[in-house]
Scaffold this active site. Sequence first.
Site, short mmCIF file in Angstrom:
data_model
loop_
_atom_site.label_atom_id
_atom_site.label_comp_id
_atom_site.label_asym_id
_atom_site.label_seq_id
_atom_site.Cartn_x
_atom_site.Cartn_y
_atom_site.Cartn_z
N ARG A 15 0.70 -1.43 0.03
CA ARG A 15 -0.05 -0.05 -0.07
C ARG A 15 0.77 1.15 0.05
O ARG A 15 1.18 1.97 -1.13
CB ARG A 15 -0.85 0.08 1.36
CG ARG A 15 -2.06 0.96 1.14
CD ARG A 15 -1.68 2.28 1.39
NE ARG A 15 -1.22 2.62 2.88
CZ ARG A 15 -0.46 3.59 3.32
NH1 ARG A 15 -0.61 4.63 2.49
NH2 ARG A 15 -0.05 3.62 4.47
N ASP A 16 1.19 1.72 1.17
CA ASP A 16 2.15 2.88 1.20
C ASP A 16 3.16 2.77 0.18
O ASP A 16 3.82 3.73 -0.33
CB ASP A 16 2.80 2.94 2.72
CG ASP A 16 3.22 4.43 2.92
OD1 ASP A 16 3.37 5.41 2.03
OD2 ASP A 16 3.28 4.79 4.10
N HIS A 207 5.42 4.83 12.44
CA HIS A 207 5.20 4.71 11.22
C HIS A 207 5.98 5.71 10.69
O HIS A 207 5.76 6.81 10.63
CB HIS A 207 3.78 4.87 10.60
CG HIS A 207 3.43 4.85 9.10
ND1 HIS A 207 2.96 4.23 8.53
CD2 HIS A 207 3.91 5.87 8.43
CE1 HIS A 207 2.72 4.27 7.16
NE2 HIS A 207 3.50 5.53 7.11
N HIS A 209 8.89 7.36 8.17
CA HIS A 209 9.62 7.49 6.80
C HIS A 209 10.85 8.01 7.07
O HIS A 209 11.31 8.37 8.06
CB HIS A 209 8.75 8.38 6.01
CG HIS A 209 7.37 7.86 5.51
ND1 HIS A 209 7.18 7.34 4.15
CD2 HIS A 209 6.19 7.63 6.19
CE1 HIS A 209 6.03 6.88 3.88
NE2 HIS A 209 5.39 7.10 5.03
N CYS A 240 4.19 9.30 0.15
CA CYS A 240 2.78 9.84 0.06
C CYS A 240 2.95 10.96 -1.33
O CYS A 240 3.54 11.80 -1.15
CB CYS A 240 2.09 10.26 1.27
SG CYS A 240 0.70 10.90 1.07
P1 HMG Z 1 -13.26 14.47 -2.30
O1 HMG Z 1 -13.01 14.76 -3.88
O2 HMG Z 1 -13.39 15.36 -1.39
O3 HMG Z 1 -14.56 13.53 -2.18
O4 HMG Z 1 -11.97 13.20 -1.96
P2 HMG Z 1 -16.01 13.63 -2.61
O5 HMG Z 1 -16.70 12.79 -1.61
O6 HMG Z 1 -16.20 15.22 -2.86
O7 HMG Z 1 -16.21 12.68 -3.93
C1 HMG Z 1 -15.61 13.22 -5.19
C2 HMG Z 1 -15.21 12.16 -6.11
O8 HMG Z 1 -14.34 11.09 -5.55
C3 HMG Z 1 -16.44 11.36 -6.64
O9 HMG Z 1 -16.41 10.80 -7.83
C4 HMG Z 1 -16.54 10.35 -5.67
O10 HMG Z 1 -17.34 9.21 -6.20
C5 HMG Z 1 -15.37 9.96 -5.62
P3 HMG Z 1 -16.80 11.76 -9.14
O11 HMG Z 1 -18.18 11.74 -8.85
O12 HMG Z 1 -16.16 12.98 -9.27
O13 HMG Z 1 -16.52 10.78 -10.12
N1 HMG Z 1 -14.77 9.05 -4.30
C6 HMG Z 1 -14.03 7.99 -4.17
N2 HMG Z 1 -13.66 7.10 -5.15
C7 HMG Z 1 -13.35 5.95 -4.56
N3 HMG Z 1 -13.16 5.40 -3.25
C8 HMG Z 1 -13.54 6.59 -2.30
C9 HMG Z 1 -13.92 7.70 -2.85
N4 HMG Z 1 -14.52 8.87 -2.06
C10 HMG Z 1 -14.87 9.83 -3.10
N5 HMG Z 1 -13.39 6.16 -1.13
C11 HMG Z 1 -10.93 11.74 -0.87
C12 HMG Z 1 -11.91 12.78 -0.78
C13 HMG Z 1 -10.62 11.28 0.59
C14 HMG Z 1 -11.82 10.30 -1.60
C15 HMG Z 1 -9.67 11.90 -1.84
O14 HMG Z 1 -9.35 13.08 -1.22
C16 HMG Z 1 -8.71 11.12 -1.79
O15 HMG Z 1 -8.87 9.59 -2.45
N6 HMG Z 1 -7.47 10.87 -1.16
C17 HMG Z 1 -6.50 10.00 -1.27
C18 HMG Z 1 -5.65 10.51 -0.16
C19 HMG Z 1 -4.55 9.17 -0.11
O16 HMG Z 1 -4.82 7.93 -0.58
N7 HMG Z 1 -3.25 9.45 0.35
C20 HMG Z 1 -2.34 8.49 0.56
C21 HMG Z 1 -2.81 7.64 1.74
S1 HMG Z 1 -2.24 8.34 3.30
C22 HMG Z 1 -0.84 8.26 3.68
O17 HMG Z 1 0.13 7.64 2.73
C23 HMG Z 1 -0.17 8.43 4.90
C24 HMG Z 1 0.04 7.19 5.86
O18 HMG Z 1 1.17 6.27 5.21
C25 HMG Z 1 0.71 7.72 7.15
C26 HMG Z 1 1.89 8.88 6.88
O19 HMG Z 1 2.83 8.26 6.61
O20 HMG Z 1 1.43 9.76 7.15
C27 HMG Z 1 -1.20 6.39 5.91
MG MG Z 2 3.00 6.60 5.09
#
Ligand code: HMG
Ligand code: MG
Length: 302
Positions: A15-16, A207, A209, A240
């Site tokens: 994933r990450d 966690h 990095h 990320c």
């Molecule tokens: P948004 O645009 O605010 O969502 O995104 P929305 O509810 O307004 O919906 C907009 C569109 O997104 C719609 O589609 C929804 O259907 C779709 P459209 O009508 O435009 O075609 N949508 C989704 N599609 C699939 N799955 C979903 C989903 N939700 C809405 N769950 C959202 C909000 C959170 C979805 C967006 O900002 C997003 O996907 N962000 C991804 C962030 C991410 O994955 N970051 C990396 C992971 S976190 C990380 O790595 C940190 C970690 O490792 C710890 C660390 O190191 O800090 C965990």
């Molecule tokens: Mg991370």
Amino acid sequence: MDLPQRVKLVEVGPRDGLQNEKQPVPAHVKIELVHRLQAAGLTEIEVTSFVSPKWVPQMADNAEVMAGIHRQSGVRYSVLAPNLQGFEAAVKTRPDEIVVFGAASEAFSQKNINCSIAQSIERFRPVVQAALAQGLTVRGAISCAVGCPYEGEIAPERVALVARLMHDIGVQHVGVADTIGVGTPRKVQRALDAALTVYSIDEISGHFHDTYGMALANTLASLQMGVWQFDTSVAGLGGCPYAKGATGNVATEDVVYLLKGLGIETGIDLDKLVDAGKFISDFLDRKPNSRAAAALLNKRLG
Ligand code: HMG
Ligand code: MG
């Protein structure tokens, strides 16, 4: 304080590790990676995330990957879900654990999940409720627990605040995440201490990095506090897309080597783990970003 006798590693490579890769990694490669990781003895694997494919295209094959895994008994599979839409898609793929991910920094919350910290908690609330009702466990990630690419240094009080908010909606465990790898041991200990004002030592993980090469030092500093759960990524993959300049997670191989040297049990076969790291690194056409893996691979050459 004595070091913990046992450590649990959550392998976040699939994933990450892969979410930030620009070149598409086919589902069958991700599945093979999971198989190799479980064969190496990893018992907790963060497989994928149910986020918007527009935001993170690499995770668009989430359901296909979950469906393709031959599940091994004793192994738990977790997935990220930032909202109810993600959870509903995730739950169909039968994960054991759901991960909600928030941040100790307002700016990062906005960039990463497009909402404020307060809004994120309201989005997580129904996810947590539904997951617990279905018998799944729920982990929370607190990003930018030490520093933020947009806000700079983050005060430990901010970590305590988000931990409190997550605890109040039922999140069972929090990962204190140094998203951009700027932490050093004392700062990381302060962030963990902040989480410990809300969660017990058995309910938190680190966690880290490795952007500045501090992740192993931070892991040892956490062990010295009694923290015994860590997220790590095979071959040091990771990053990320919304944390520019941040590099991979601490390499699982390096942490396993450290733990072995300290006489701490993990149940992980380091040779098989190195093979898993080489498999995915070969696919990505680079060397594993792990000093221990590099050393062991060199040694094999004789
Ligand atoms: P948004 O645009 O605010 O969502 O995104 P929305 O509810 O307004 O919906 C907009 C569109 O997104 C719609 O589609 C929804 O259907 C779709 P459209 O009508 O435009 O075609 N949508 C989704 N599609 C699939 N799955 C979903 C989903 N939700 C809405 N769950 C959202 C909000 C959170 C979805 C967006 O900002 C997003 O996907 N962000 C991804 C962030 C991410 O994955 N970051 C990396 C992971 S976190 C990380 O790595 C940190 C970690 O490792 C710890 C660390 O190191 O800090 C965990
Ligand atoms: Mg991370």
